[in-house]
Design an enzyme around this catalytic site. Structure first.
Site, short mmCIF file in Angstrom:
data_model
loop_
_atom_site.label_atom_id
_atom_site.label_comp_id
_atom_site.label_asym_id
_atom_site.label_seq_id
_atom_site.Cartn_x
_atom_site.Cartn_y
_atom_site.Cartn_z
N CYS A 74 0.85 -1.19 0.00
CA CYS A 74 0.00 0.00 0.00
C CYS A 74 0.89 1.24 0.00
O CYS A 74 1.88 1.32 0.71
CB CYS A 74 -0.95 0.08 1.18
SG CYS A 74 -2.10 -1.28 1.26
N ARG A 110 3.94 -0.14 -4.78
CA ARG A 110 3.69 -0.73 -3.46
C ARG A 110 2.39 -1.52 -3.41
O ARG A 110 2.11 -2.22 -2.42
CB ARG A 110 3.63 0.37 -2.39
CG ARG A 110 4.90 1.19 -2.30
CD ARG A 110 4.76 2.23 -1.22
NE ARG A 110 4.62 1.63 0.08
CZ ARG A 110 5.63 1.27 0.86
NH1 ARG A 110 6.87 1.48 0.47
NH2 ARG A 110 5.41 0.71 2.02
N TRP A 131 -2.65 -2.72 -1.75
CA TRP A 131 -2.39 -4.15 -1.93
C TRP A 131 -3.28 -4.83 -0.90
O TRP A 131 -3.06 -4.71 0.30
CB TRP A 131 -0.91 -4.46 -1.68
CG TRP A 131 -0.53 -5.87 -2.01
CD1 TRP A 131 -0.20 -6.36 -3.23
CD2 TRP A 131 -0.44 -6.98 -1.10
NE1 TRP A 131 0.08 -7.71 -3.15
CE2 TRP A 131 -0.05 -8.12 -1.85
CE3 TRP A 131 -0.64 -7.13 0.27
CZ2 TRP A 131 0.13 -9.36 -1.27
CZ3 TRP A 131 -0.46 -8.38 0.85
CH2 TRP A 131 -0.08 -9.48 0.07
N ASN A 176 -1.77 1.64 5.70
CA ASN A 176 -0.88 0.61 5.17
C ASN A 176 -0.55 -0.32 6.32
O ASN A 176 -0.10 0.16 7.36
CB ASN A 176 0.39 1.28 4.62
CG ASN A 176 1.47 0.26 4.28
OD1 ASN A 176 1.18 -0.87 3.93
ND2 ASN A 176 2.73 0.67 4.40
N GLY A 177 -0.77 -1.63 6.16
CA GLY A 177 -0.46 -2.57 7.25
C GLY A 177 -1.68 -3.38 7.62
O GLY A 177 -2.61 -3.52 6.82
N GLU A 205 17.07 -17.85 -8.83
CA GLU A 205 16.69 -16.47 -9.15
C GLU A 205 16.05 -16.40 -10.55
O GLU A 205 15.05 -15.70 -10.73
CB GLU A 205 17.94 -15.58 -9.05
CG GLU A 205 17.77 -14.13 -9.43
CD GLU A 205 16.73 -13.36 -8.60
OE1 GLU A 205 16.25 -13.89 -7.59
OE2 GLU A 205 16.41 -12.24 -9.01
N LYS A 219 12.22 -15.06 -11.15
CA LYS A 219 11.90 -13.96 -12.06
C LYS A 219 10.84 -14.40 -13.07
O LYS A 219 9.91 -13.68 -13.36
CB LYS A 219 13.14 -13.49 -12.83
CG LYS A 219 14.16 -12.70 -12.08
CD LYS A 219 13.78 -11.26 -11.83
CE LYS A 219 13.29 -11.12 -10.43
NZ LYS A 219 14.25 -10.91 -9.41
N GLU A 227 7.31 -14.77 -11.39
CA GLU A 227 6.60 -13.54 -11.00
C GLU A 227 6.24 -12.67 -12.19
O GLU A 227 5.26 -11.95 -12.14
CB GLU A 227 7.39 -12.74 -9.95
CG GLU A 227 8.67 -12.13 -10.43
CD GLU A 227 9.41 -11.37 -9.32
OE1 GLU A 227 8.77 -10.67 -8.54
OE2 GLU A 227 10.65 -11.48 -9.27
N HIS A 251 17.42 -37.09 -8.52
CA HIS A 251 16.70 -37.47 -7.30
C HIS A 251 15.21 -37.13 -7.37
O HIS A 251 14.54 -37.09 -6.35
CB HIS A 251 17.35 -36.79 -6.09
CG HIS A 251 18.79 -37.19 -5.91
ND1 HIS A 251 19.17 -38.45 -5.54
CD2 HIS A 251 19.94 -36.49 -6.11
CE1 HIS A 251 20.50 -38.52 -5.49
NE2 HIS A 251 20.98 -37.34 -5.84
N LYS A 303 5.91 -4.28 -4.25
CA LYS A 303 7.36 -4.16 -4.12
C LYS A 303 7.82 -4.26 -2.68
O LYS A 303 8.85 -4.83 -2.38
CB LYS A 303 7.78 -2.81 -4.70
CG LYS A 303 9.26 -2.54 -4.67
CD LYS A 303 9.89 -2.97 -5.95
CE LYS A 303 11.40 -2.86 -5.93
NZ LYS A 303 11.99 -3.99 -6.63
#
Ligand code: F6R
Length: 612
Positions: free
Chosen positions: A2, A27, A74, A100-101, A484, A488, A491, A507, A607
């Protein structure tokens, strides 16, 4: 998560609010809304979806207002709908709140408020705060700051809150607990926001706020108190980057721009780190030689991409400084009684400096007596502020949600720490340190060389756009690179992607290979332990089962079994990830573009992850 912005000044509030929200959209982008400080009743507009939906709604005549608050969300409590979008109002429509939170005790608060006659119109935790503040403001004779101070004592959880009331529309009150809030000081105007990016166009003077500090802005004044109403002396600082750093600069997406900024970001992070007498300069660590020698263990805490930087740090620090290193997912750390004490150095890696999982893990380690070093990209954010020491990466603002330049600089920063520890502990001589540092200093121009291959790489990627699943293989430092690369791709392209250590294939994961499955393999540098040959065997194994193999390999190395080879300049093995990651970033980027995805703001993500 947010983004929050508040404005009080002489100009029309709509421009600073919407520009601020645009800069904060990274955000969260599930919905957006504003409340303008119009007298008698606030003007409120909010819409599900991206900021552009709200902007479309605001076209046409708007009331004149010189103050207001804005929010980009968000979603946590309550789906991403119009009614759950912020701001939330009291029953008179005079008081608006953005948040926010998470308010952990909102169910109980809501029940109590409903019992006292308040009616709710959303499913959010935030709306309780609007009703609560409305009651408390009346109790405090119209003093919104006093109401906020009391409200905060009744709230559990993490929050940044901003509130505005129609009876004094030029006054905006904010508070923060475990969630970011900064103040911008302008001329005849003042700002509040989750991040300085929101007001960088207007002022470079900022104030950081401590935990549970309540701030009130009007056009002329900023006043800060603690929860007892005692004035707090503001900690002012200068923002060192300018607005152009937060713009796309001719690129189609922030992510591509940030990929291209990597040579500079790496160079800036290395700047001034080697003295003329070949000593690593790391005064920020603030540990004496004796303390460094007495260290028994290093624990790295991070999430997501930053965790992959932590994994790489383990290879480098153990090899160079001969000290045991553990790497922990911050979100798991404090739930397993980790063995840490004052002989442990904890390194918390975070681009944003606000990741709640990392912050909570850090606090746990601090309480157990460990010394905390933050590796962070965001000045004055919470994680560095709560650490004993901080090493800033110099990536500049990273706006795209998928981390690129921040990752490379995190790796560089932890490698510099490794060299420093090796030198101070007497394990490495100055000449050896100098040699390795010089190799690192050559990386920016080697990244430039990799970037010259971006267009052919994009073309190659498009050939795989119909695939449903991509596997990444690495060994040694190539393993975190594989993880990584897969992260990427997940997402950004919303594809099934997994990274494996090459040796693990047999395995289980090899069962995933079907005819045509793309496999991207990172060929280790050099012949250490015959790892390059082992990877070449892994390539043959997947190829024999029908995989289409792309290999990332150093220049000049013979590669067999690959359908495509992506060449990167040769560098010592430990530094190869800095180069090998770049084509994987481009692969994920192009895959997202080809599939029509939103590259800079992938679905469901944000983010700055300020909830646990
Ligand atoms: C992935 C990504 C995330 C972050 C993670 C930690 O591209 O960006 O996985 O790395 O959320 O964020 P910070 O570094 O801000 O703590």
């Amino acid at each position: 998560m947010c983004g929050i912005v508040g404005y009080s000044g002489g100009q029309s509030a709509i421009a600073p609010l919407l520009e601020g929200l645009r800069r904060l959209e990274y955000r969260g982008y599930d919905s957006a809304g504003i409340a303008l400080g119009t007298a008698s009743k606030l003007f409120v507009e909010k819409r599900a979806g991206k900021l552009s939906n709200l902007e479309a709604e605001l076209k046409g005549s708007l009331p004149s207002a010189h103050s207001g608050i804005g929010h980009t969300r968000w979603a946590t409590h309550g789906g991403p709908t119009d009614k759950n979008a912020h701001p939330h109002l009291d029953n008179e429509g005079k008081l608006a709140v953005i948040h926010n939170g998470i308010i952990e005790n909102y169910t109980q608060l809501r029940a109590e408020l409903e019992h006292r006659g308040h009616s709710f119109s959303s499913d959010t935790d935030t709306e309780s705060v609007a009703h609560l503040l409305s009651e408390l403001r009346k109790k405090h004779g119209g003093d919104l700051a006093a109401a906020m101070r009391e409200a905060v004592t009744l709230l559990r959880g993490s929050f940044t809150l901003l509130a505005i009331h129609a009876d004094a529309p030029q006054t905006i009150v904010g508070v923060r607990r475990n969630s970011p809030l900064v103040v911008g000081i302008g001329k005849g105007e003042n700002f509040m926001a989750s991040d300085v990016a929101a007001f960088i166009d207007y002022t470079k003077r900022a104030i950081e706020l401590g935990q549970d500090e309540v701030v009130t802005i009007t056009p002329e004044k900023v006043s800060i108190t603690d929860l007892n109403g005692i004035a707090v002396v503001p900690k002012e600082y200068e923002i060192t980057w300018d607005a152009s750093a937060a713009e796309k600069g001719g690129f189609n997406h922030f992510m591509l721009k940030e990929i291209f900024e990597q040579p500079k970001a790496v160079a800036d992070t290395l700047l001034g780190r080697l003295s003329p007498s070949n000593q690593i300069v790391l005064d920020e660590l603030r540990l004496s030689t004796e303390e460094i020698k007495a260290l028994k263990k290093i624990v790295l805490l991070a999430c997501g991409t930053a965790y992959h930087a932590g994994m790489l740090a383990k290879y480098a620090i153990e090899k160079w400084a001969k000290i045991s290193v553990e790497v922990e997912l911050a979100s798991e750390f404090r739930y397993r009684d980790p063995l840490i004490d004052s002989s442990t150095l904890v390194i918390a890696i975070s681009q944003s400096g606000e990741t709640m999982d990392t912050l909570m893990a850090l606090r746990h380690a601090k309480a157990a007596g460990a010394r905390i070093l933050a590796v962070c990209n965001t000045n004055s954010s919470t994680i560095p502020r709560e650490s004993d020491a901080v090493l800033y990466t110099h990536a500049g603002p990273e706006i795209a949600v998928a981390s690129t330049k921040a990752f490379l600089t995190q790796v560089i920063a932890v490698y510099v720490i490794g060299l420093y520890l090796a030198q101070v502990r007497g394990i490495m001589g100055n000449d050896q340190v100098k040699e390795l540092f010089n190799e690192m200093s050559a990386l920016p121009s080697k990244i430039e060389q990799v970037l010259e291959t971006v267009e052919p790489l994009r073309k190659l990627t498009r050939g795989f756009a119909q695939s449903t699943s991509v596997l990444f293989l690495g060994r040694h430092v190539g393993f975190p690179v594989a993880l990584e690369g897969a992260l990427k791709l997940k997402e950004l392209a919303y594809m099934h992607a997994e990274g494996f250590a090459g040796g693990e294939l047999k395995h289980g994961p090899i069962a995933l290979i079907e005819p045509g499955t793309p496999v991207i393999a990172i060929l280790p540098t050099g012949h250490d332990h015959g790892l390059d040959e082992k990877m070449l065997s892994n390539i043959q194994e997947v190829k024999a089962r029908g995989a289409r193999v792309i290999v990332i390999a150093d220049e000049g190395v013979e590669v067999t079994g690959a359908e495509h080879i992506i060449r990167i300049p040769t560098t010592p093995a430990l530094f190869q990830p800095i180069l090998a990651t770049v084509p994987l970033q481009v692969f994920a980027y192009e895959m997202a573009v080809t599939r029509g995805n939103d590259v800079d703001q992938p679905r469901n993500l944000a983010k700055s992850v300020t909830v646990e």
